[in-house]
Scaffold this active site. Structure first.
Site, PDB file in Angstrom:
ATOM      1  N   ASP A 266       0.875  -1.168   0.000  1.00  0.00           N
ATOM      2  CA  ASP A 266       0.000   0.000   0.000  1.00  0.00           C
ATOM      3  C   ASP A 266       0.914   1.219   0.000  1.00  0.00           C
ATOM      4  OD1 ASP A 266      -2.151   1.661  -0.043  1.00  0.00           O
ATOM      5  OD2 ASP A 266      -3.139   0.837   1.726  1.00  0.00           O
TER       6      ASP A 266
HETATM    7  C1  BGC Z   1      -5.115   3.179  -0.054  1.00  0.00           C
HETATM    8  C2  BGC Z   1      -5.231   2.101  -1.106  1.00  0.00           C
HETATM    9  C3  BGC Z   1      -5.130   2.741  -2.471  1.00  0.00           C
HETATM   10  C4  BGC Z   1      -3.813   3.472  -2.572  1.00  0.00           C
HETATM   11  C5  BGC Z   1      -3.567   4.121  -3.923  1.00  0.00           C
HETATM   12  C6  BGC Z   1      -3.892   4.048  -0.251  1.00  0.00           C
HETATM   13  O1  BGC Z   1      -3.913   5.128   0.599  1.00  0.00           O
HETATM   14  O2  BGC Z   1      -5.091   2.589   1.228  1.00  0.00           O
HETATM   15  O3  BGC Z   1      -6.451   1.413  -0.962  1.00  0.00           O
HETATM   16  O4  BGC Z   1      -5.285   1.779  -3.478  1.00  0.00           O
HETATM   17  O5  BGC Z   1      -3.792   4.490  -1.581  1.00  0.00           O
HETATM   18  O6  BGC Z   1      -4.329   5.236  -4.100  1.00  0.00           O
END
Ligand code: BGC
Length: 755
Positions: A266
Site C-alpha cells: 500500500d
Molecule cells: C489506499 C489504497 C489505495 C492506494 C492508492 C492508499 O492510501 O489505502 O487502498 O489503493 O492508496 O491510491
C-alpha cells in the site's frame, strides 16, 4: 501518455535489434533478469515517482506507475483506484476543456449483499472495461477486509463480516474484472480493520483469529481466482508491519495459500525496504527515490541478498507481460458510460435489502411527499481511494417522477434549494474538509406544521436517511452510527402525521455501513436498505420500491441493537475524532505512544465477530446477518448433505410459494462439534447460493460444495487445522440463526490438516 511513447520506442528498438539488450517476452524473463544491472533491478521494483527523469504522472487521479525500461521493451504500467469504479481526479478537464467521468458502480457492501457471484462478476467486468478504456493495467481493488466493527471508515468498500461471503464474492469480482485483460489488487492484506492511525496502528490478534477470520477471506478468494496482485496493508500485525512480515507474505500467503502473483505495498515509503523485499513485498508503490537507494546500499553491505531482489524483479516482469501496456493497448479514454449505467441500475437493485414491510410495498404511483436531503441528493459511493467522479447521480425524487408519482412540489423546492446551498457552502466556503470526495449534507429541519399539511395533501411519505464515510477516517459512534435529533425527529414527526391521516411511510437508508435502527424502526411501515448504490441510485431504489425488482439482497453483516452489544466494541476508536486525514502526520507527538485503539488495537473478541458472537451468546440484534425480506415467500425441501472424496456436497430445493416472481439467497451454515477446542461459534457460514428468478410455483435445486477441510478450526498452539469427529448440524437459509431446512452430517474420524 509520454510513457506509452517511450514504450513504443523501446519495443521498436527491440524489434529491429537496435538494442543490445534482450527484449522482454513472456518466455524470456530469466534472460532479461540476467541482462539487467543491479541499479536497473532496484529501479524496477520501486514505483516511478516525481524524482525520476522522464516521469509521466498519467491521467490525473492515477494511483501510480512503474518504472519504464525501453531498452528491454519494458513499459511503465499504470495502477488506478479503485474498487467501485475508476478513480480520476474530481473535476478533471482535459486540454480541450472536456470533463472526464467514469461510472460509479455499486459499492462492495451492496455487491456482497446480493449474495450472488454473478452480480459481483458483472460489476467487476464493468469496472475492468472502464479500467482498460482509461489506460489502467491494474485496478486497485477489490477491498476485502472484514467488517470487524460497524464504524470502520472503509466498510463500504469491503464485503462482509464473514470470510466465506467475502472471499467468494471477491473471487467472482476478480474473475469478472480480469476477464477483460486488466489486473486486480486484492487488498489490504491483512487485518486492516480501522482507519484511525492507519499507517502505524498495530492489530493484535491470536493465530486462530487471524487464520479463521482475517486471512481466511483471502485464502478462499485465492482458491477461486488468481488476482494479478495482492496489496499488503499499512498496519502492523502483532507488532510487525504486514509489509515487512515474511510470515504473512511468504509463509502464509504463498506457502499456505499457494499465491503465485505479485505483492504490491500500500502506498507508503515509510517502511524498511530491504526488510519488505525479504518478507515478500515485490513492488513498492507509490515509490520514492530513497527506496531504490536503500536497496542498493543494503545489497552493498550484505543486509539484502540479490536472490530476494531477483525474485521481486521476476514477479514484476511476470506481471508486466500480462498487462494491456505490454500488449501495446492504446486506451480510448471513452468508457461506455451508457452501457455501464444500465449495468449499475440492474446490479444495484440486486443488493438492496428490504428490512421491513408492513403492507406498504410495492408502491403504486400516487402523490408522494418526499422528505430527507438524500432523497434529492443520494450518495452513490464513499470517499478516498474509492471515490468516483461520475457524470450524474439519479435522485430518488426524479426516479419516482419517472415512475409516474406526483412528487410534492413544495418539498422538492425546499430540499433542492437547500442541497444547492449546501453544495455551494462546501465548494465555495470550504466548510468541510473531506479526504477526496464529497462531504455529507446535514439533514434539514422541517416544521411539524409543514409535515401535517403534506400528510393531508399526499398519499404516501418517503424519507431517505444518509451516511457516508471514507478512507483515512473512521466513523464515530455519536455522529455516524447514531442519528441526530433532526433525523430521528423527521422520522417520528412524518410517521405520526401520516399515520394519523391513515397513510404509509417508507424509509430508505442510503448508508455506508451499519447504523442504529432499533430506536425508530417501529415507526415507519417499510424500510429499504439501499447502501451506497452507485450513480443510478434513484432508479435502482425506485425499481425495488415499485416491485419492478423483487428485493433479494441479504445483510452481509449484523446490525446490532446497541453499538456496545458487540464483543470488542470498546476495542475500536469509536469515539476518536480525527481532525486530519492522516493521524500520524497530524499528531507526530502521539507517534510511538502506546495508546489503546490508536497505537494498537486488541481484537479481544477473537473469532466472535458479528453473528458468530450474537448467535453464540444469544445476543438480540436489530437485524441479523443474512436478513432480508421479499415480496414473495419460499419453501425449502429435500435438504441433503454428504461427503464425496475430500468435498462436502449438499443441496436444497427452493420453491416460490408466493404470488410474484422472486429470487432466494440461501446460506449453508454448519454447527460443528467441539473436538479438542473449548469454544466454537454456534454456527458458521460455509457456502451460499442464489436461485434464478423463480415464477410463482417454480422450484430450483441449489448445490453447494466445499472441501472437508473447511469444516476445520485452527489450532493456534499446534499451527494446524482440525476437523472434529462427530455430528455436524447443517442449516439452509440466508439468515444466521433461522433454519428453514436442516440435516446432519457425521464425520467418523478427526481430520488433521498440517500447514
Ligand atoms: C489506499 C489504497 C489505495 C492506494 C492508492 C492508499 O492510501 O489505502 O487502498 O489503493 O492508496 O491510491
Amino acid at each position: 501518455m509520454k510513457n506509452k511513447v517511450i514504450l513504443l520506442l523501446g519495443c521498436l528498438a527491440c524489434t529491429v535489434s537496435l538494442s543490445a539488450q534482450p527484449c522482454l517476452r513472456e518466455d524470456n524473463i530469466p534472460e532479461v533478469l540476467k541482462a539487467m544491472t543491479t541499479q536497473e533491478k532496484a529501479c524496477l521494483v520501486v514505483g516511478f515517482n516525481n524524482g525520476c527523469p522522464g516521469y509521466d504522472p498519467g491521467l490525473p487521479g492515477t494511483g501510480g506507475l512503474t518504472y519504464p525500461m525501453p531498452q528491454y521493451g519494458i513499459p511503465s504500467i499504470v495502477m488506478m483506484d479503485g474498487p467501485t469504479g475508476v478513480r480520476l481526479e474530481p473535476d478533471w478537464h482535459d486540454g480541450k476543456g472536456a470533463a472526464h467521468f467514469t461510472t460509479s458502480f455499486p459499492t462492495g457492501l451492496l455487491t456482497a449483499a446480493s449474495w450472488d457471484r454473478s452480480v459481483a462478476a458483472r460489476v467487476g467486468k464493468g469496472i475492468g472495461e472502464e479500467a482498460l478504456d482509461m489506460g489502467a493495467d491494474v485496478l486497485l481493488g477489490p477491498g476485502m477486509n472484514l467488517l470487524r466493527n460497524p464504524l470502520n471508515g472503509r466498510n463500504f468498500e469491503y464485503f462482509s463480516e464473514d470470510p466465506v461471503l467475502s472471499g467468494r464474492i471477491a473471487a467472482a469480482y476478480i474473475n469478472g474484472l480480469q476477464s477483460v485483460g486488466v489486473g486486480t489488487s486484492a487488498k489490504h492484506f491483512a487485518a486492516n480493520n480501522q482507519e484511525t492511525n492507519r499507517l502505524d496502528g498495530d492489530s493484535r490478534l491470536s493465530a486462530r483469529t487471524l487464520r479463521e477470520l482475517y486471512t481466511r477471506g483471502f485464502e478462499i478468494c485465492l482458491r477461486e481466482s488468481e488476482p494479478w496482485t495482492v496489496m499488503a496493508s499499512y498496519n502492523k500485525l502483532n507488532g510487525v508491519y504486514t509489509q515487512e512480515s515474511r510470515e504473512l507474505l511468504t509463509d502464509i500467503l504463498r506457502g499456505d495459500f499457494g499465491y503465485r502473483g505479485l505483492v504490491v505495498t500500500d502506498w507508503t515509503g515509510k517502511r524498511n525496504t530491504p526488510k519488505q523485499l525479504h518478507a515478500g513485498s515485490d513492488l513498492f508503490m507509490g515509490g520514492a527515490k530513497n527506496q531504490t537507494e536503500h536497496i542498493l546500499a543494503s545489497l552493498e553491505d550484505g543486509t539484502l541478498s540479490m536472490s530476494d531482489l531477483d525474485l521481486a524483479v521476476t514477479r514484476v516482469l511476470e506481471l508486466i507481460v500480462k498487462t494491456p501496456a505490454f500488449r501495446g493497448h492504446v486506451p480510448s479514454l471513452k468508457p461506455d458510460l451508457e452501457g455501464h449505467a444500465v449495468l449499475v441500475r440492474e446490479t444495484a437493485a440486486e443488493g438492496m435489502v428490504l428490512l421491513k414491510n408492513q403492507d406498504a410495498l410495492p408502491l403504486r404511483p400516487c402523490r408522494a411527499a418526499v422528505f430527507g436531503v438524500h432523497s434529492y441528493d443520494l450518495i452513490p459511493g464513499g470517499n478516498g481511494a474509492a471515490y468516483v467522479s461520475c457524470p450524474y447521480v439519479v435522485s430518488l425524487s426524479d426516479a419516482l417522477k419517472e415512475e409516474g408519482f406526483g412528487v410534492d412540489a413544495d418539498l422538492e423546492r425546499l430540499y433542492s434549494g437547500y442541497t444547492a446551498f449546501a453544495d455551494a457552502d462546501v465548494a465555495i466556503n470550504h466548510k468541510v474538509n473531506v479526504h477526496v470526495g464529497k462531504a455529507q449534507t446535514p439533514e434539514l429541519e422541517v416544521t411539524r406544521a409543514l409535515i401535517d399539511r403534506k400528510a393531508e395533501e399526499s398519499d404516501l411519505a418517503v424519507i431517505t436517511l444518509g451516511r457516508t464515510s471514507g478512507e483515512a477516517r473512521d466513523r464515530i459512534l455519536d455522529r455516524d452510527f447514531l442519528w441526530n435529533e433532526k433525523e430521528t425527529g423527521l422520522v417520528k414527526n412524518v410517521c405520526e402525521a401520516f399515520h394519523a391521516a391513515g397513510k404509509k411511510v417508507v424509509v430508505v437508508l442510503n448508508i455506508c455501513g451499519p447504523v442504529e435502527t432499533a430506536s425508530w424502526r417501529d415507526f415507519p411501515d417499510a424500510i429499504l436498505c439501499a447502501w451506497l448504490p452507485g450513480e443510478e441510485a434513484g432508479h435502482s431504489i425506485a425499481d425495488v420500491l415499485t416491485g419492478r425488482v423483487n428485493p433479494s439482497g441479504r445483510l452481509p453483516m449484523t446490525f446490532p441493537v446497541d453499538y456496545f452489544d458487540m464483543a470488542g466494541a470498546e476495542d475500536f476508536p469509536y469515539d476518536f475524532i480525527s481532525d486530519r486525514a492522516n493521524e500520524s502526520a497530524a499528531h507526530p507527538e502521539r507517534r510511538g505512544l502506546p495508546l489503546k485503539n490508536l497505537a494498537y488495537t486488541d481484537y479481544t473478541e477473537g473469532i466472535f465477530v458479528g453473528y458468530r458472537y450474537a448467535l453464540t451468546e444469544g445476543k438480540p440484534v436489530a437485524y441479523p446477518f443474512g436478513f432480508g425480506l421479499s415480496y414473495t415467500s419460499f419453501g425449502y425441501s429435500d435438504a441433503s448433505v454428504r461427503i464425496k472424496g475430500d468435498q462436502v456436497v449438499a443441496s436444497i430445493t427452493v420453491t416460490n410459494t408466493g404470488a410474484v416472481a422472486g429470487k432466494e439467497a440461501v446460506g449453508l451454515y454448519i454447527s460443528a462439534p467441539l473436538g479438542s477446542f473449548t469454544e466454537k461459534p454456534e454456527r458458521e457460514l460455509k457456502d451460499f447460493a442464489k436461485t434464478r428468478l423463480l415464477l410463482p410455483g417454480e422450484s430450483e435445486t441449489l448445490s453447494f460444495r466445499f472441501p472437508v477441510r473447511d469444516l476445520a478450526s485452527f489450532d493456534g498452539d499446534r499451527s494446524r487445522w482440525e476437523t472434529a469427529r462427530g455430528m455436524y448440524r447443517v442449516f439452509f437459509g440466508a439468515e444466521a440463526g433461522s433454519a428453514p431446512a436442516e440435516c446432519s452430517l457425521r464425520i467418523s474420524r478427526t481430520h488433521i490438516f498440517p500447514l
